[in-house]
Design an enzyme around this catalytic site. Structure first.
Site, short mmCIF file in Angstrom:
data_model
loop_
_atom_site.label_atom_id
_atom_site.label_comp_id
_atom_site.label_asym_id
_atom_site.label_seq_id
_atom_site.Cartn_x
_atom_site.Cartn_y
_atom_site.Cartn_z
N SER A 121 -8.02 1.64 -2.11
CA SER A 121 -6.91 0.52 -1.70
C SER A 121 -7.36 -0.96 -2.09
O SER A 121 -6.39 -1.67 -2.15
CB SER A 121 -6.49 0.59 -0.22
OG SER A 121 -7.40 0.47 0.49
N HIS A 142 -3.40 4.65 -6.12
CA HIS A 142 -3.51 4.40 -4.76
C HIS A 142 -2.00 5.07 -4.16
O HIS A 142 -0.89 4.47 -4.31
CB HIS A 142 -3.50 2.79 -4.61
CG HIS A 142 -3.44 2.62 -3.13
ND1 HIS A 142 -2.77 1.43 -2.85
CD2 HIS A 142 -3.82 2.90 -2.07
CE1 HIS A 142 -2.88 1.25 -1.50
NE2 HIS A 142 -3.74 2.22 -0.84
N GLU A 154 0.59 3.32 -6.54
CA GLU A 154 0.07 2.32 -7.43
C GLU A 154 -0.63 3.00 -8.31
O GLU A 154 -1.83 3.31 -8.11
CB GLU A 154 -0.49 1.01 -6.49
CG GLU A 154 0.51 0.48 -5.59
CD GLU A 154 -0.33 -0.86 -4.86
OE1 GLU A 154 0.15 -2.00 -4.65
OE2 GLU A 154 -1.34 -0.65 -4.19
N ASN A 192 -1.00 -4.10 -0.46
CA ASN A 192 -2.34 -4.40 0.34
C ASN A 192 -2.89 -5.97 0.26
O ASN A 192 -3.11 -6.74 1.03
CB ASN A 192 -3.75 -3.77 0.13
CG ASN A 192 -3.43 -2.25 1.02
OD1 ASN A 192 -2.33 -1.97 1.60
ND2 ASN A 192 -4.32 -1.34 0.72
#
Length: 592
Positions: A121, A142, A154, A192
């Protein structure tokens, strides 16, 4: 034409890895799952059986379909089992040395055309890729937790990733019913990178004792519609994982806001990692339990003072916020006098309130009798003098400090002794309004959220001079109007705006850097983080001029370099592109 992967390896069968394996198997992919130890393998098998069993119980799968899915997943502890896989996804702990070692092993084991994917991540996909003999065939994938539920993946490309590999994994993501957004290789990727700055900011807010953990979390749930408050979310993610992600982000950005809050390091050092250990920022009933239990930091709820009596409330203003506050207070049994600047404005507010009550009546949420009782409690006026016998006056006029100070000075001359004066400002200093009167002990911030008839949150903002019984009174009024009150100090942005607007500003900076598109960023935050709106959709609703004004206020107050308003935001406001209200903001609404 994109390659169709028929056999995929998943290394690491924790909650995330097991979830990825299940998603792949549900879509007909043969999965080879590998875990380091038998104990972990047993947990993974239990997790898979429980997850598919839950789907059967909810009628989403038949028993035969569940068995068919489980039959497509082969698990073991021998890494060589994945040697014939066309794609291997690693989902092991978030430590670069562990992932790099695994990738080196897989590189020597797999066919030359096999693709290696990391579920990291935050770590550098490029670093992992260049440690292999096939950097062009390494990509980030991800997934979001829980993988069977969350709709986003992702897809992270490096500067050396073969475009055909990106196309192949994007095709797989679509095939398993997820939506992939493509991002470049930088710490945090899209979701994130935006989320963890916000989470760290919330933890710093709690660390400074600005507000309780409960009030910070409630403010973001009720004020922005987030499914979880930031501190509860940190406990769910794992405080150790959060620390590693922030450390990685800071190493790349050197932005102070990404430097892990010292309190976070203390929790991690003490082994208080969140839900998975039964204690983190909150305390839980057991390891992995979602049930929060009281501890030494839980507020007692007992007030230090008795509230004053409030029977009659005055409201000043004629906008949506003011009319909503009038309606809410009258519905709750208070006599309400609202003041407008002219008879036409008085009539407009009364019409607006009647229209709102009629809608509630049509929806079955209000009776004719209750509507009549509510309207009977509302009186309009053009004179401040008619508010003289009110016990509490709430101003909801334009967000201009000079105008508010002049109003508070005038109210000070009119109001009876002991009457409370409240401002609905969302970012201006409450103390400035208080000092415009001879009764600063009776002045408080009472920040309602728009529309007041719908939004449950009120931020209660005492100043350094506000009397304890004034705070107790306003909290009591919030309870009687069925609002959730949170307490915070008198500083720019209070809780919600101080956490929300830097996150919005960061999204603009991400767009400015051409890192991702508006649609991909909005999608990442709605589908990856469960936010009701993406940052650009939200700014277009709020107004880009309002967004800029609040961000400037925060920057002026805290002087945090990373909080400087994004140049793109300033340029759009100068161009008159203010969002939905002008037909164009980050998106063009005139064409729709």
């Amino acid at each position: 034409m994109a390659r169709e992967f028929s056999q995929v390896g998943v290394v690491g069968l924790g909650t995330m890895g097991a979830g990825i394996a299940e998603v792949l198997a549900r879509s007909g992919v043969t999965v080879i799952g590998v875990e380091a130890e038998q104990a972990g393998l047993d947990r993974a098998q239990t997790h898979l059986a429980t997850s598919t069993g839950r789907a059967v119980a909810k009628g989403k799968l038949t028993e035969a379909e569940a068995q068919e899915i489980l039959g497509r997943i082969t698990t073991g502890t021998d890494l060589t089992a994945v040697k014939d896989c066309e794609l291997v996804i690693e989902a092991i702990p978030e430590r670069m040395e562990l992932k790099a070692e695994l990738f080196a092993q897989l590189d020597g084991l797999l066919p030359e055309d096999a693709v290696l994917a990391t579920n990291t991540s935050a770590l550098s996909v490029t670093e992992l890729a260049t440690g292999t003999s096939r950097p062009s065939r390494v990509v980030g994938l991800h997934w979001f937790n829980p993988a069977p539920v969350m709709g986003l993946v992702e897809v992270v490309r490096t500067v050396v990733t073969d475009p055909s590999v990106v196309e192949d994994v994007q095709s797989l993501v679509e095939r398993v019913g997820k939506t992939g957004v493509t991002a470049g290789d930088r710490a945090g990727f899209i979701a994130n990178a935006l989320l963890f700055g916000y989470l760290n900011n919330a933890l710093r807010m709690y660390e400074s004792k600005y507000a309780s953990r409960e009030d910070i979390d409630a403010a973001m749930r009720f004020g922005t519609g987030h499914p979880m408050g930031p501190l509860a979310l940190l406990d769910l993610i794992g405080l150790d994982s959060a620390y590693e992600i922030l450390e990685t982000m800071y190493a790349q950005s050197r932005d102070h806001r990404h430097a892990p809050a010292p309190l976070l390091k203390q929790y991690v050092t003490a082994g208080l990692l969140g839900r998975k250990t039964g204690r983190g920022i909150y305390t839980y009933a057991d390891v992995d339990s979602p049930e929060v239990v009281a501890d030494d930091s839980t507020p007692s709820g007992a007030s230090v003072a008795a509230p004053r009596t409030v029977q009659k409330i005055g409201v000043i203003g004629t906008g949506t916020m003011a009319s909503g506050i009038v309606e809410v207070c009258a519905k709750s049994g208070y006599d309400v006098v609202f003041r407008a600047r002219g008879d036409d404005k008085v009539a407009a507010v009364q019409k607006k309130i009647e229209g709102s009550l009629d809608k509630a009546l049509q929806r079955g949420k209000l009776t004719e009798e209750a509507k009549a009782e509510t309207l009977d409690k509302i009186t309009g006026t053009t004179s401040l003098d008619d508010l003289a016998d009110c016990d509490l006056v709430i101003e909801a006029v334009v967000e201009d400090l000079a105008i508010k100070k002049a109003l508070f000075s005038a109210l000070d001359d009119v109001m009876k002794p002991g009457a409370i004066l409240a401002t609905t400002t969302s970012s201006l200093p409450v103390i400035e309004c208080a000092q415009a009167t001879s009764r600063p002990q009776d002045v408080v911030g009472m920040h309602w959220f728009n529309p007041a008839t719908v939004m449950k949150l009120v931020e209660v903002v005492p100043t350094v001079t506000t009397a304890d019984d004034v705070v107790a009174t306003v909290l009591d009024v919030c309870a009687k109007t069925k609002k959730h009150a949170v307490l915070c100090g008198d500083r720019a942005g209070f809780i919600v705006n101080a956490l929300l607007f830097p996150y919005l500003n960061d999204a603009v900076k991400m767009l400015e850097a051409h890192y991702a598109t508006i649609d991909d960023i909005d999608f990442a935050m709605t589908k990856g983080c469960g936010h009701p709106m993406g940052p650009f959709a939200l700014m277009d609703v709020v107004g880009l001029d309002v967004t800029l004004a609040i961000q400037r206020t925060l920057f002026d107050e805290f002087r945090e370099p990373g909080d400087a308003p994004a140049p793109m935001l300033e340029h759009l406001v100068k161009a008159g592109y203010l969002g939905r209200k002008t037909g164009r903001g980050f998106r063009d609404y005139a064409k729709r």
